[in-house]
Design a protein around this motif. Structure first.
Motif, PDB file in Angstrom:
ATOM      1  N   ARG C 222      99.740   5.251  85.241  1.00  0.00           N
ATOM      2  CA  ARG C 222     100.273   4.278  84.112  1.00  0.00           C
ATOM      3  C   ARG C 222     100.447   5.178  82.852  1.00  0.00           C
ATOM      4  N   THR C 223     101.725   4.877  82.033  1.00  0.00           N
ATOM      5  CA  THR C 223     102.099   5.358  80.994  1.00  0.00           C
ATOM      6  C   THR C 223     102.545   4.506  79.817  1.00  0.00           C
ATOM      7  N   ALA C 224     102.333   4.739  78.561  1.00  0.00           N
ATOM      8  CA  ALA C 224     102.513   3.656  77.646  1.00  0.00           C
ATOM      9  C   ALA C 224     103.573   3.934  77.134  1.00  0.00           C
ATOM     10  N   ALA C 225     104.326   2.922  76.503  1.00  0.00           N
ATOM     11  CA  ALA C 225     105.793   3.000  75.859  1.00  0.00           C
ATOM     12  C   ALA C 225     105.793   4.257  75.003  1.00  0.00           C
ATOM     13  N   GLY C 226     106.675   5.196  75.245  1.00  0.00           N
ATOM     14  CA  GLY C 226     106.889   6.482  74.115  1.00  0.00           C
ATOM     15  C   GLY C 226     105.717   7.363  73.906  1.00  0.00           C
ATOM     16  N   SER C 227     104.553   7.160  74.734  1.00  0.00           N
ATOM     17  CA  SER C 227     103.556   8.154  74.883  1.00  0.00           C
ATOM     18  C   SER C 227     103.947   9.310  75.188  1.00  0.00           C
ATOM     19  N   THR C 228     103.135  10.369  75.123  1.00  0.00           N
ATOM     20  CA  THR C 228     103.070  11.677  75.793  1.00  0.00           C
ATOM     21  C   THR C 228     102.029  12.092  76.808  1.00  0.00           C
ATOM     22  N   SER C 229     101.279  10.860  77.226  1.00  0.00           N
ATOM     23  CA  SER C 229     100.258  11.042  78.263  1.00  0.00           C
ATOM     24  C   SER C 229     100.811  10.103  79.360  1.00  0.00           C
ATOM     25  N   LEU C 230      99.969  10.294  80.499  1.00  0.00           N
ATOM     26  CA  LEU C 230      99.758   9.379  81.698  1.00  0.00           C
ATOM     27  C   LEU C 230      98.331   9.308  82.047  1.00  0.00           C
ATOM     28  N   THR C 231      97.875   8.312  82.615  1.00  0.00           N
ATOM     29  CA  THR C 231      96.682   8.262  82.997  1.00  0.00           C
ATOM     30  C   THR C 231      96.688   7.858  84.748  1.00  0.00           C
ATOM     31  N   ILE C 232      95.945   8.522  85.604  1.00  0.00           N
ATOM     32  CA  ILE C 232      95.904   8.296  86.960  1.00  0.00           C
ATOM     33  C   ILE C 232      94.239   7.778  87.147  1.00  0.00           C
ATOM     34  N   HIS C 233      94.324   6.217  87.633  1.00  0.00           N
ATOM     35  CA  HIS C 233      93.116   5.783  88.051  1.00  0.00           C
ATOM     36  C   HIS C 233      93.237   5.745  89.550  1.00  0.00           C
ATOM     37  N   ASP C 234      92.135   6.342  90.036  1.00  0.00           N
ATOM     38  CA  ASP C 234      92.051   6.218  91.329  1.00  0.00           C
ATOM     39  C   ASP C 234      90.789   5.732  91.838  1.00  0.00           C
ATOM     40  N   GLU C 235      90.775   4.937  93.101  1.00  0.00           N
ATOM     41  CA  GLU C 235      89.759   4.391  93.732  1.00  0.00           C
ATOM     42  C   GLU C 235      89.700   4.700  95.224  1.00  0.00           C
ATOM     43  N   VAL C 236      88.675   5.403  95.704  1.00  0.00           N
ATOM     44  CA  VAL C 236      88.441   5.772  96.855  1.00  0.00           C
ATOM     45  C   VAL C 236      87.325   4.577  97.620  1.00  0.00           C
ATOM     46  N   GLN C 237      88.052   4.031  98.482  1.00  0.00           N
ATOM     47  CA  GLN C 237      87.216   3.026  99.155  1.00  0.00           C
ATOM     48  C   GLN C 237      86.851   3.360 100.592  1.00  0.00           C
ATOM     49  N   ASN C 238      85.620   3.063 101.046  1.00  0.00           N
ATOM     50  CA  ASN C 238      84.928   3.234 102.528  1.00  0.00           C
ATOM     51  C   ASN C 238      85.342   1.861 103.168  1.00  0.00           C
ATOM     52  N   LEU C 239      86.292   1.891 103.993  1.00  0.00           N
ATOM     53  CA  LEU C 239      86.885   0.705 104.691  1.00  0.00           C
ATOM     54  C   LEU C 239      85.849   0.272 105.792  1.00  0.00           C
ATOM     55  N   ALA C 240      85.087   1.347 106.326  1.00  0.00           N
ATOM     56  CA  ALA C 240      84.073   1.066 107.174  1.00  0.00           C
ATOM     57  C   ALA C 240      82.815   0.478 106.813  1.00  0.00           C
ATOM     58  N   ALA C 241      82.052  -0.148 107.545  1.00  0.00           N
ATOM     59  CA  ALA C 241      80.899  -0.818 107.466  1.00  0.00           C
ATOM     60  C   ALA C 241      79.718   0.297 107.581  1.00  0.00           C
ATOM     61  N   THR C 242      79.898   1.410 107.680  1.00  0.00           N
ATOM     62  CA  THR C 242      79.018   2.575 107.909  1.00  0.00           C
ATOM     63  C   THR C 242      79.200   3.415 106.854  1.00  0.00           C
ATOM     64  N   PRO C 243      78.073   4.387 106.450  1.00  0.00           N
ATOM     65  CA  PRO C 243      78.516   5.378 105.217  1.00  0.00           C
ATOM     66  C   PRO C 243      79.678   6.416 105.665  1.00  0.00           C
ATOM     67  N   GLN C 244      79.952   6.642 104.741  1.00  0.00           N
ATOM     68  CA  GLN C 244      80.975   8.042 104.861  1.00  0.00           C
ATOM     69  C   GLN C 244      80.883   8.985 103.584  1.00  0.00           C
ATOM     70  N   GLU C 245      81.182   9.991 103.867  1.00  0.00           N
ATOM     71  CA  GLU C 245      81.353  11.081 102.964  1.00  0.00           C
ATOM     72  C   GLU C 245      82.755  10.886 102.468  1.00  0.00           C
ATOM     73  N   PHE C 246      83.084  11.518 101.223  1.00  0.00           N
ATOM     74  CA  PHE C 246      84.465  11.818 100.891  1.00  0.00           C
ATOM     75  C   PHE C 246      84.624  12.642  99.755  1.00  0.00           C
ATOM     76  N   GLN C 247      85.775  13.293  99.524  1.00  0.00           N
ATOM     77  CA  GLN C 247      85.722  14.449  98.580  1.00  0.00           C
ATOM     78  C   GLN C 247      87.307  14.305  97.771  1.00  0.00           C
ATOM     79  N   ILE C 248      87.216  14.427  96.467  1.00  0.00           N
ATOM     80  CA  ILE C 248      88.613  14.346  95.880  1.00  0.00           C
ATOM     81  C   ILE C 248      88.794  15.575  94.844  1.00  0.00           C
ATOM     82  N   LEU C 249      89.896  16.070  94.761  1.00  0.00           N
ATOM     83  CA  LEU C 249      90.257  17.030  93.718  1.00  0.00           C
ATOM     84  C   LEU C 249      91.697  16.778  93.232  1.00  0.00           C
ATOM     85  N   TYR C 250      91.934  16.972  91.908  1.00  0.00           N
ATOM     86  CA  TYR C 250      93.119  16.958  91.405  1.00  0.00           C
ATOM     87  C   TYR C 250      93.645  18.403  91.183  1.00  0.00           C
ATOM     88  N   HIS C 251      94.516  18.715  91.993  1.00  0.00           N
ATOM     89  CA  HIS C 251      94.877  19.930  92.072  1.00  0.00           C
ATOM     90  C   HIS C 251      96.342  19.836  91.142  1.00  0.00           C
TER      91      HIS C 251
END
Lengths: 427, 427, 427
Positions: C222-251
């Motif tokens: 998302r970016t607001a009108a005329g702004s010099t920023s943008l924002t990434i909102h991420d959600e990582v969801q475990n779709l399984a019924a059982t536990p899962q590991e995950f990892q995320i990195l913003y390169h």
């Protein structure tokens, strides 16, 4: 042989039921023949359909054939053909080796809810990944053919290379044919006397390379007007002048509503062998009963040897907990002598499913199967045929009739249930 | 350098033959310039054509250039350009690294009948499969470039990684460039005085990645009006600022009608070395003669060192059993000092074919070739040029003339035929 | 949960700034909502755009959203969305896991010049190649998410297979999500009082398979009108019924004009650890300063632990040599507790670039990170949120303000700079 000739041969082998008037007189049959894909002529039709409104406008049967292309995510560009014979509907996926994605008949669905929500295009799947389990990245269909060069577990086998040396290769799970697009696809709609006779989808899939596999699958998927069945006639052809091995397995998968707590597989089993210690856990005689979705469940796999009638035909029934819905899988033990039952009653979100899998072999690594004489071999130019029929049972009567047919195949013989894995069947 | 500048440089290096009137006066030449693909400008033209009817309507030469997209099976989405100079026609495949699929001239076909019946799209090929032999899943073309980072046998080599560590990598058979789509494709049609002058197809293919190969192929494929030849001018550019190795090999493949029982390769060979014991079987002096399709045949490969004229130019002739049809492959031994002859006279269904393969090296694994000083290295920003000309011979006279030219290159020197593999050439 | 519900939840979590009139009265906001891709409904819109001319014709802000499809070379078929809020413009690539390719704001460009000149389609990348470094064949973007199942170095880890056995798998560099196409893409343009409020791009990417990873990324950019920023909102969801590991990195990768000889990263670092001996070469305290493009340079990587404010928010500044241009990366150390700084000031042609990489872990192989407690785990059905904001600084004042904010986060604490690698952080 040209594809046309091959298809003609297939048609000749399995002539349609011709309609008759009430007086028993044969009605003239017309066939609408539509080519959807033909790599030789550089043809691919993205969208096409035909229905009762076009060909049998006065019929009460609301039949339809619809071709389109899937869009979005990993399914972008995948061809799909939806067939509805007026009673039974199903989806064929030419881009995925002419697999069948799902079928519906009344309130019965044949298929399952995979964690994979798209009909994944082959270009998004690397079969070699995850130790040869990449096949699982697109696994979501009702009927998935495993083969043609190999159809079992991943791992090393040895093949001749271009230089004649015997070299190790890493086979990948269940082979390649499910991720090969058809090079020829045709629809035939037969009508007569103002009514639909049957609908047939023809496909040709090449699993070929230089210095390696040179096998062709020619398939006919046919359903009669208003029937609750469809039949897959497959021919595996050795395109080479020299002998080749091949393997084929029909990975037919079922979830709800047939699968549920108390569902059962009813098979004319002469022998049942648990594949591994996991399958032998608890009471092995309970192998044919399914439990409810269970998050910690680890798959249990059984290898079956079936009884058949005098012509070699056999039938396996999967029935719902209340025995009021079911599906029969019919085939010849001469063509497909080995049956695998895959129980995977894990959590619904993770894939609650069972596989009924008739095959030329058990789905162990090909090197193991070869050692035990279960890898067929085709001479140069020769071919192999296999036919599998799926029939939906929508009520308790139909289920009971099917169960009785299965019972009769056993002719009173009992089922040998091995207490654990057996060396010649289980690696 | 911009692609435009590169292409201009190429053109300058190989000016077209300008037409003259009968009095010897030069005729003004017009060039139709059509961009078919340009990744920088987000352009790809699916269908396009131009012909004598558009530009030289009074000419007797029925020339034509036609661009389309292949459909169906594993060839879905592959770009194809068909060129016909009025006498010689051929097909260029931008999606497959600007390879040439086939050529025809009268009743001579350049190409072969692979078990792979489609022009397979790169997305259906996994080069790492089958122990690094995945390249063979799409192998069916007449002229296939092998390269650019490596062009030989699969197997381990060692390269620097991003961290500077020297790490093992598994090279795959014949490298990647045959499965990389061109990022820029242009057609130039030159006309003058109402007649076609020549047709040129330009292409740019990037084999690039971060922390790895950064090579670009810029190719011109040109044919003069009504000629029986075409010429490939290639430039391999090091896009990096740091030195890089590269390799290129022209895998030119021929089946019927030139190949047949009694066909011969006529080469100005100073030395012929069988690659392995198989190639040394029987009478090695018969290396240049081909037999009929033989189902149990295992490939025989010979490494050749050729004589050349004072400018380094050489010529290799492949001629039909009756010596009445043939093809010459002309190139410079300064650019392509090593020639491989691949004899693969297996069954027709399995691929009856021979390869005439001029290259920067022999197609052994790169690690072996490096050890023996046969892997060229480009400084940062530097480039390497190679030119290969194919000429069809349609009658006994043309074949005899070519054979005489080859003979003259030897200047009476004899050919050293090694009785078996030699350590510095054969791993 | 349906994607719609998920997206609604995301929206609720991050409400837009509502515009007010000069008197402070809220203005009614209209939202244009456009679905570009929806695999569930078989939708993919190739071309679409909307701009100030359509929705706010009297505004002075020349904003625009434009969707098209890339053509040519390895980028054929890649979806691209270009967003311009009137001041800041950027490109989102749905086909590449909703990565951001580049941004521009005045004369500042966020991004870099990779040797890879195309936005490579996933079908042209084999992640397993070159010892698991295939990811580098398409690496060219400004912001690349690494994950979801793993995000670090290639190499062996161990996972449960379908049979319940713990089997070795070869993880590939930085995981798969950058090469997975989004299954759902939406654009929301909010306007009020005749002016743009903000622009939001929503995306859903599935990294799912049977018997393996079952993770979903739901992202809002998302970016607001005329702004010099943008924002990434991420959600990582475990779709399984059982536990899962995950990892995320913003390169997040930056080259010229911000990067240059004398550019600096300004971070509220409590601790800085060189990853390996190479990173520890010379004066480690100079870790935050960048040199000019240097052909023989080998990457230097630093692992950072950052200070944050009372809410866990932190900020890292990258500033140009003259301190007159820069970019801030803001995030929460509760969500992304580990920061990696990748210095790769090699030759311009080879990729002169630095990465600022907030993550759930350090990008070592997952097996190492797990051993040190840095691999988060999601219960069945659970999800994880991370938010990253990028802000462009166009002049010396803005850069100085950002540097002062970073300084304040340290609250006078000093930075521990390890002289060399540390066992619990560096394999």
């Amino acid at each position: 042989m040209l594809p046309e000739a091959l298809l003609a041969a297939l048609l000749a082998a399995a002539p349609p039921q011709l309609p008759r008037t009430e007086e028993g007189v044969e009605v003239k049959v017309d066939a609408l023949h539509q080519v959807l894909t033909d790599a030789d002529r550089n043809v691919r039709v993205p969208d096409w359909s035909v229905s009762w409104e076009d060909l049998t406008p006065r019929s009460k049967l609301r039949w339809r054939v619809e071709k389109d292309v899937l869009r979005g995510g990993r399914q972008e560009g995948v061809d799909r053909i939806r067939v509805d014979n007026g009673v039974l509907s199903f989806t064929v996926v030419p881009t995925r080796g002419m697999n069948l994605w799902e079928a519906r008949c009344g309130d019965v669905r044949l298929g399952w809810d995979s964690p994979v929500k798209e009909v994944v295009h082959p270009s998004h799947v690397n079969l070699s990944e995850r130790g040869g389990l990449g096949w699982l990245e697109g696994f979501g269909e009702w009927v998935n053919r495993c083969g043609l060069a190999s159809n079992g577990s991943p791992g090393e086998d040895r093949v001749p290379s271009n230089t004649g040396a015997i070299v190790p290769v890493q086979l990948t799970l269940h082979g390649k044919v499910s991720y090969l697009p058809a090079r020829r696809v045709e629809v035939i709609v037969r009508t007569g006397g103002g009514e639909l006779v049957d609908i047939e989808i023809l496909g040709v899939v090449d699993e070929t390379m230089m210095f390696g596999t040179q096998l062709r699958l020619v398939t006919s998927i046919r359903t009669a007007a208003g029937s609750t069945s469809l039949t897959i006639h497959d021919e595996v052809q050795n395109l080479a002048a020299t002998p080749q091995e091949f393997q084929i397995l029909y990975h037919a998968n079922f979830g709800t509503p047939i699968l549920g707590d108390g569902a059962r597989v009813v098979a004319p089993a002469l022998r049942v062998t648990p594949r591994d210690p996991r399958a032998a856990e608890g009471d092995v005689t309970g192998w044919s009963r399914y439990g409810r979705p269970t998050p910690s469940y680890v798959e249990q796999v059984y290898f079956l040897k079936l009884a058949a009638d005098s012509k070699g035909m056999t039938e396996v029934l999967l029935k719902s907990p209340a025995s009021d819905r079911g599906v029969s899988v019919g085939f010849s033990t001469k063509e497909l002598p080995y049956l695998t039952v895959w129980k995977n009653t894990g959590a619904r979100e993770n894939g609650y499913v069972t596989g009924i899998e008739p095959a030329t072999n058990y789905p162990n690594n090909r090197s193991f199967e070869r050692r035990h004489g279960r890898v067929p071999r085709l001479e140069g130019g020769a071919s192999y045929r296999a036919t599998v029929t799926f029939t939906v049972h929508g009520d308790a009567k139909a289920v009971a009739d099917a169960a009785a047919r299965v019972e009769r195949l056993l002719e009173g013989r009992s089922t040998q249930i091995d207490p654990g894995p057996v060396p010649e069947l289980c690696p």
